[in-house]
Design a protein around this motif. Structure first.
Motif: not given
Ligand code: NAD
Length: 292
Positions: A23-29, A136-137, A168-169
């Motif tokens: 969701q955060a767009g921080r991971v590829g695969r 995801g939350d 978000g932590a």
């Protein structure tokens, strides 16, 4: 940006980290390995993971970040298996609810690579299990405790902290000993108490009648008795020294209540209940609900 993330144990905790990073767009695969094929198929269908690995070795090959999110009792064997297959730049972390046993297992299994392992514990969760329960939350506004090792480079600890912050932590750091003492009291003991009460009542011939009439007090006190038995067996055994001490303190308090009740001692009960009620209100007023 994490190019390739390996999740070993794709359940509520590991699946939620994968979803949050996506969701955060921080991971590829995201590559997942686990024990139950149906759970992994579901994780793939739900988009929690992008690929199912056939083994932990295959999952970690080429991964930048590796999360161990299986029951803590299964981690020792996993560290041994993955050690020779980790990329040089890989960082390994875990989500285990106990820290001293996991760190001992990591030292034994990872050997010279121990500096690349940053131990962690997200204080978020639920009594639900499996990839289908992942969200995801889950980590938004929650604490993640890191118990860094003397061998860890500050940049590596910062990279793992950054991974959780992206979900978000917020991060708290403490020693593994302090972690295990605190969570024996505020998490492991309450789970034991809930399991014990439900098991005690469920074993009675009139259990069905009792459960039919149980209300919100019973529901609130026993919610966590719906948690994964294997996970909690592992946690209880891993932290048994601290947990036995907490259990003794709780039994002695219950025993004092028993004596006061038998003697009709209203003052003792009132004083203790009042202190507890005030402490509970203060905690609830101040707290961001650490749900484990
Ligand atoms: P879960 O049951 O939802 O997921 C665990 C997954 O690990 C399952 O899919 C299971 O099939 C898999 N697994 C079991 N043995 C394995 C092995 N040998 N190799 C690979 N996978 C294996 O449990 P969860 O709630 O996600 O908990 C995972 C970890 O997180 C545990 O170590 C637990 O102590 C910790 N934790 C749980 C909570 C919580 O409230 N549920 C909170 C914080 C930390």
């Amino acid at each position: 940006m994490i190019e390739r993330l390996a999740i070993l144990g794709v359940g509520l905790i590991g699946g939620s980290l994968a979803l949050a990073l996506k969701q955060a767009g921080r991971v590829g695969r995201v590559v997942g390995y686990g024990r139950g094929r149906a759970n992994l198929d579901e994780a793939l269908a739900l988009g929690v993971i992008d690929e199912i690995a056939a083994s932990p070795e295959a999952a970690v090959a080429g991964a930048d970040r590796v999360l161990l999110a299986m029951p803590v009792g299964a981690m020792a064997a996993t560290f041994v298996r993955i050690a020779p297959h980790l990329a040089d730049h890989a960082l390994v972390t875990d989500a285990g609810s106990t820290k001293q046993d996991v760190i001992a297992a990591a030292r034994a299994g990872l050997g010279a690579r121990i500096a690349r392992f940053v131990p962690g514990h997200p204080i978020a969760g639920a009594e639900k299990s499996g990839a289908a329960a992942a969200s995801g939350d889950l980590y938004v506004g929650r604490n993640v405790i890191l118990t860094p090792l003397p061998e860890n480079a500050p940049d590596d600890v910062a990279a793992i902290a950054d991974l959780w912050r992206a979900c978000g932590a917020q991060i708290a750091e403490m020693s593994p000993v302090e972690h295990d003492l605190i969570f024996a009291a505020v998490s492991h003991l309450p789970h034991l108490a809930a399991f014990a009460l439900v098991d005690e009542l469920a074993g009675r011939p009139e259990a069905e009648l009792f459960f039919r009439h149980a209300g919100s007090g019973f529901r609130d006190f026993t919610r966590i008795a719906g948690s994964s038995p294997a996970m909690w067996r592992d946690i209880a055994l891993a932290n048994r020294q601290a947990l036995v001490a907490e259990l003794d303190a709780y039994l002695s308090r219950l025993s004092a209540y028993r004596d006061a009740l038998a003697a009709g001692d209203a003052d003792t009960l009132m004083q203790s209940f009042s202190r507890a009620s005030q402490a509970r209100s203060r905690w609830h007023g101040n707290n961001t609900e650490n749900d484990e």
